[in-house]
Design an enzyme around this catalytic site. Structure first.
Site, PDB file in Angstrom:
ATOM      1  N   ARG A 232       9.370   1.375  -2.972  1.00  0.00           N
ATOM      2  CA  ARG A 232      10.006   2.318  -3.552  1.00  0.00           C
ATOM      3  C   ARG A 232      10.507   1.778  -5.026  1.00  0.00           C
ATOM      4  O   ARG A 232      10.486   2.415  -5.953  1.00  0.00           O
ATOM      5  CB  ARG A 232      11.192   2.929  -3.031  1.00  0.00           C
ATOM      6  CG  ARG A 232      10.769   4.139  -2.078  1.00  0.00           C
ATOM      7  CD  ARG A 232      12.096   4.769  -1.159  1.00  0.00           C
ATOM      8  NE  ARG A 232      12.564   3.270  -0.657  1.00  0.00           N
ATOM      9  CZ  ARG A 232      13.780   3.404  -0.242  1.00  0.00           C
ATOM     10  NH1 ARG A 232      14.629   4.371  -0.401  1.00  0.00           N
ATOM     11  NH2 ARG A 232      14.298   2.520   0.461  1.00  0.00           N
TER      12      ARG A 232
ATOM     13  N   PRO B  89       0.889  -1.034   0.107  1.00  0.00           N
ATOM     14  CA  PRO B  89      -0.127  -0.092   0.020  1.00  0.00           C
ATOM     15  C   PRO B  89       0.863   1.069   0.170  1.00  0.00           C
ATOM     16  O   PRO B  89       1.864   1.229   0.742  1.00  0.00           O
ATOM     17  CB  PRO B  89      -0.816  -0.233   1.335  1.00  0.00           C
ATOM     18  CG  PRO B  89      -0.334  -1.193   2.056  1.00  0.00           C
ATOM     19  CD  PRO B  89       0.981  -1.791   1.225  1.00  0.00           C
TER      20      PRO B  89
ATOM     21  N   LYS C 252       1.395  -5.218   8.802  1.00  0.00           N
ATOM     22  CA  LYS C 252       2.546  -4.928   8.259  1.00  0.00           C
ATOM     23  C   LYS C 252       3.282  -4.035   9.619  1.00  0.00           C
ATOM     24  O   LYS C 252       2.743  -3.383   9.996  1.00  0.00           O
ATOM     25  CB  LYS C 252       2.517  -3.739   7.103  1.00  0.00           C
ATOM     26  CG  LYS C 252       3.671  -3.526   6.647  1.00  0.00           C
ATOM     27  CD  LYS C 252       3.557  -3.037   5.190  1.00  0.00           C
ATOM     28  CE  LYS C 252       4.602  -2.543   4.363  1.00  0.00           C
ATOM     29  NZ  LYS C 252       4.802  -1.075   4.777  1.00  0.00           N
TER      30      LYS C 252
ATOM     31  N   ALA D 148       1.029   5.169   0.045  1.00  0.00           N
ATOM     32  CA  ALA D 148       0.085   6.522   0.173  1.00  0.00           C
ATOM     33  C   ALA D 148       0.346   7.496  -1.020  1.00  0.00           C
ATOM     34  O   ALA D 148       1.454   7.659  -1.252  1.00  0.00           O
ATOM     35  CB  ALA D 148       0.214   7.220   1.421  1.00  0.00           C
TER      36      ALA D 148
ATOM     37  N   GLN E 203      -5.540  -1.462   3.531  1.00  0.00           N
ATOM     38  CA  GLN E 203      -4.891  -0.977   4.667  1.00  0.00           C
ATOM     39  C   GLN E 203      -5.272  -0.299   5.268  1.00  0.00           C
ATOM     40  O   GLN E 203      -5.657   1.018   4.914  1.00  0.00           O
ATOM     41  CB  GLN E 203      -3.467  -1.102   4.223  1.00  0.00           C
ATOM     42  CG  GLN E 203      -2.292  -1.198   5.537  1.00  0.00           C
ATOM     43  CD  GLN E 203      -1.086  -0.458   5.307  1.00  0.00           C
ATOM     44  OE1 GLN E 203      -0.906   0.709   4.730  1.00  0.00           O
ATOM     45  NE2 GLN E 203      -0.195  -1.126   5.585  1.00  0.00           N
TER      46      GLN E 203
ATOM     47  N   ASN F  45      10.097  -6.952   3.710  1.00  0.00           N
ATOM     48  CA  ASN F  45       9.908  -5.719   3.018  1.00  0.00           C
ATOM     49  C   ASN F  45      11.287  -4.646   3.243  1.00  0.00           C
ATOM     50  O   ASN F  45      11.891  -4.718   4.227  1.00  0.00           O
ATOM     51  CB  ASN F  45       8.769  -4.951   3.268  1.00  0.00           C
ATOM     52  CG  ASN F  45       8.641  -3.558   3.131  1.00  0.00           C
ATOM     53  OD1 ASN F  45       8.520  -2.587   3.791  1.00  0.00           O
ATOM     54  ND2 ASN F  45       8.295  -3.274   1.560  1.00  0.00           N
ATOM     55  N   GLY F  46      11.616  -3.887   2.308  1.00  0.00           N
ATOM     56  CA  GLY F  46      12.761  -2.980   2.375  1.00  0.00           C
ATOM     57  C   GLY F  46      13.601  -3.052   1.350  1.00  0.00           C
ATOM     58  O   GLY F  46      14.441  -4.246   1.391  1.00  0.00           O
TER      59      GLY F  46
ATOM     60  N   CYS G  49       3.731   2.625   9.928  1.00  0.00           N
ATOM     61  CA  CYS G  49       3.962   4.037   9.523  1.00  0.00           C
ATOM     62  C   CYS G  49       4.521   5.042  10.501  1.00  0.00           C
ATOM     63  O   CYS G  49       4.221   5.089  11.533  1.00  0.00           O
ATOM     64  CB  CYS G  49       2.646   4.344   9.145  1.00  0.00           C
ATOM     65  SG  CYS G  49       2.405   6.274   8.432  1.00  0.00           S
TER      66      CYS G  49
HETATM   67  C1  LIG Z   1       5.281   6.974  -1.242  1.00  0.00           C
HETATM   68  C2  LIG Z   1       5.399   6.009  -0.222  1.00  0.00           C
HETATM   69  C3  LIG Z   1       4.204   5.793   0.278  1.00  0.00           C
HETATM   70  C4  LIG Z   1       4.100   4.660   1.441  1.00  0.00           C
HETATM   71  N1  LIG Z   1       2.792   4.412   2.054  1.00  0.00           N
HETATM   72  C5  LIG Z   1       2.503   3.424   2.824  1.00  0.00           C
HETATM   73  C6  LIG Z   1       1.362   2.584   3.370  1.00  0.00           C
HETATM   74  O1  LIG Z   1       0.273   3.594   2.835  1.00  0.00           O
HETATM   75  N2  LIG Z   1       1.317   1.840   3.792  1.00  0.00           N
HETATM   76  C7  LIG Z   1       2.282   1.153   4.410  1.00  0.00           C
HETATM   77  O2  LIG Z   1       2.398   0.199   5.099  1.00  0.00           O
HETATM   78  N3  LIG Z   1       3.706   1.642   4.045  1.00  0.00           N
HETATM   79  C8  LIG Z   1       3.855   2.586   3.091  1.00  0.00           C
HETATM   80  N4  LIG Z   1       4.912   2.966   2.666  1.00  0.00           N
HETATM   81  C9  LIG Z   1       6.152   2.118   3.230  1.00  0.00           C
HETATM   82  C10 LIG Z   1       6.468   1.286   2.333  1.00  0.00           C
HETATM   83  O3  LIG Z   1       5.470   0.175   2.184  1.00  0.00           O
HETATM   84  C11 LIG Z   1       7.891   0.625   2.753  1.00  0.00           C
HETATM   85  O4  LIG Z   1       7.598  -0.284   3.977  1.00  0.00           O
HETATM   86  C12 LIG Z   1       8.937   1.129   2.881  1.00  0.00           C
HETATM   87  O5  LIG Z   1       9.070   2.146   1.937  1.00  0.00           O
HETATM   88  C13 LIG Z   1      10.317   0.385   2.697  1.00  0.00           C
HETATM   89  O6  LIG Z   1      10.467  -0.418   1.748  1.00  0.00           O
HETATM   90  P1  LIG Z   1      11.450   0.294   0.552  1.00  0.00           P
HETATM   91  O7  LIG Z   1      12.834   0.448   1.203  1.00  0.00           O
HETATM   92  O8  LIG Z   1      11.576  -1.095  -0.410  1.00  0.00           O
HETATM   93  O9  LIG Z   1      10.748   1.498   0.036  1.00  0.00           O
HETATM   94  C14 LIG Z   1       5.256   4.104   1.783  1.00  0.00           C
HETATM   95  C15 LIG Z   1       6.424   4.022   1.218  1.00  0.00           C
HETATM   96  C16 LIG Z   1       6.605   5.135   0.061  1.00  0.00           C
HETATM   97  C17 LIG Z   1       7.659   5.554  -0.322  1.00  0.00           C
END
Ligand SMILES: Cc1cc2nc3c(=O)[nH]c(=O)nc-3n(C[C@H](O)[C@H](O)[C@H](O)COP(=O)(O)O)c2cc1C
Length: 369
Positions: A239, A21, A146, A23, A75, A214-215, A107
């Site tokens: 991302r 998810p 999550k 945002a 979510q 995730n990450g 979050c």
């Molecule tokens: C633009 C953006 C919006 C996000 N919105 C949410 C969200 O609504 N819910 C959520 O659980 N995580 C949200 N995240 C966090 C990501 O799901 C993820 O946990 C975090 O970016 C780490 O993963 P990455 O290193 O692969 O980006 C958001 C991240 C970004 C960059």
């Protein structure tokens, strides 16, 4: 393994490469593009349980399912068991049909955390379990969670939280391998994700709970790294898919090929079409598409100059025109740069790698009374 279907309760998920998810990002048009490129399960943007009784234009746009969406998750976050249970119930009474609900306990945004939601919940493992339990009792679809590794680096609660959530019946556990006080430049702690999964497995006994890492999954190599180092069953892309929905195809079909200019243009134009259908042809639609454009042009020559132009587009017709003009300036068979470090050597940059905290969130969606 990632290409294998799995069950979440009664729900069959076609593969283990999920779209997080996101945002401000994971709306109907973008989800559709990711689904077409293979995403196993996609989610609407995070909702606030306390905000569910109120409706506004943004909530209407958020709580929507496209006609072509095969399966869909929502979510939500909420500080207390009864608030989450009520929010989840209200969601199920809306016209939108969702197949699964994830509870956000990760979050980091100040406004969310200040209300005891998101990553604030992992400070109290017992509360995390109670929130999950109450939500499961309120609705009939599979409920998942999550989480982050903990609220601070010094106070990592991942094992306790995982054990509580599994005991309370979570169907799936997504662990983002950072704490709330980490920035995106902090490395992902694979060993701590693994510790969380181990605690979860031992609490689950015979019951199968799906473990999702995730990450920092940005390509096939980092997807493999997540699997090898954490023993996860699946991965959640965040991302890594911004401007790059091809990542699903690369991971699921085990290849590292970047799209050519022609392939890229075809998908980006398709996205603009879905976007126009959903938001209609207007200024609002164009503004919402700007960030996608900024991410999409990354990896090709001349993207830095183009970015300035793109941040001014005012209609979807203008978006199309800029895209076509840009693509025409490049050889159709040219492939996009895959490696962000190599790309950086060209003097260009990728804006999604510079995101942090409030800047990257559609926090305006989290309106609560
Ligand atoms: C633009 C953006 C919006 C996000 N919105 C949410 C969200 O609504 N819910 C959520 O659980 N995580 C949200 N995240 C966090 C990501 O799901 C993820 O946990 C975090 O970016 C780490 O993963 P990455 O290193 O692969 O980006 C958001 C991240 C970004 C960059």
């Amino acid at each position: 393994m990632l290409n294998t279907a799995f069950q979440l309760g009664n729900l069959k998920v076609p593969n283990g490469v999920l779209l997080a998810p996101l945002a401000g990002v994971s709306d109907v048009p973008f989800r559709r593009v990711c689904q077409e490129l293979g995403a196993g399960l996609t989610y609407i943007e995070m909702l606030s349980a306390a905000g569910m009784p109120h409706n506004n234009r943004k909530a209407g746009e958020l709580i929507a399912r496209g006609a072509a969406e095969p399966i869909l998750g929502a979510q939500m976050t909420g500080a207390k068991p009864e608030i989450m249970a009520l929010g989840a119930k209200i969601l199920m009474e809306k016209d939108l049909v969702v197949d699964t609900l994830d509870i956000n306990m990760g979050c980091p945004v100040k406004k969310i955390v200040g209300r005891g939601c998101g990553s604030a919940i992992v400070k109290d493992p017992k509360l995390a379990g109670e929130i999950l339990q109450a939500t499961r009792e309120a609705i009939d679809i599979p409920v998942t969670t999550k989480i982050r590794l903990g609220f601070t680096k010094m106070n990592q609660t991942v094992e306790e939280v995982c054990a509580e959530l599994v005991s309370a019946g979570t169907e799936m556990l997504v662990i983002h391998g950072r704490t709330r006080d980490c920035g995106y430049s902090d490395p992902v702690q694979y060993d701590r994700i693994k510790d969380g999964f181990e605690a979860a497995r031992s609490a689950a006994g015979e019951r199968k709970v799906h473990m999702i890492g995730n990450g920092n999954v940005f390509d096939l190599k980092t997807a493999r790294e997540m699997v090898d180092k954490t023993g996860c069953d699946g991965i959640m892309i965040s991302r890594g898919c911004l401007g790059n929905p091809w990542i699903f195809d690369q991971i699921l079909n085990d290849h590292e090929l970047q799209p050519t200019v022609n392939e890229w243009l075809e998908v980006v134009l398709r996205h603009t079409e879905y976007h126009r259908e959903f938001y209609t042809e207007g200024h609002y639609a164009a503004i919402r598409f700007r960030k996608h454009l900024l991410w999409y042009v990354s990896g090709f020559p001349g993207s830095r100059a183009l970015r300035n132009e793109i941040s001014q587009v005012n209609s979807m017709a203008e978006v199309r025109e800029r895209l076509l003009r840009y693509a025409e300036s490049l050889p159709g068979e040219l492939r996009r740069y895959g490696d962000p470090h190599e790309f950086a050597k060209t003097g260009e940059y990728d804006p999604k790698n510079e995101m942090d905290r409030d800047h990257d969130r559609g926090v305006e969606h989290y309106e609560e009374s």
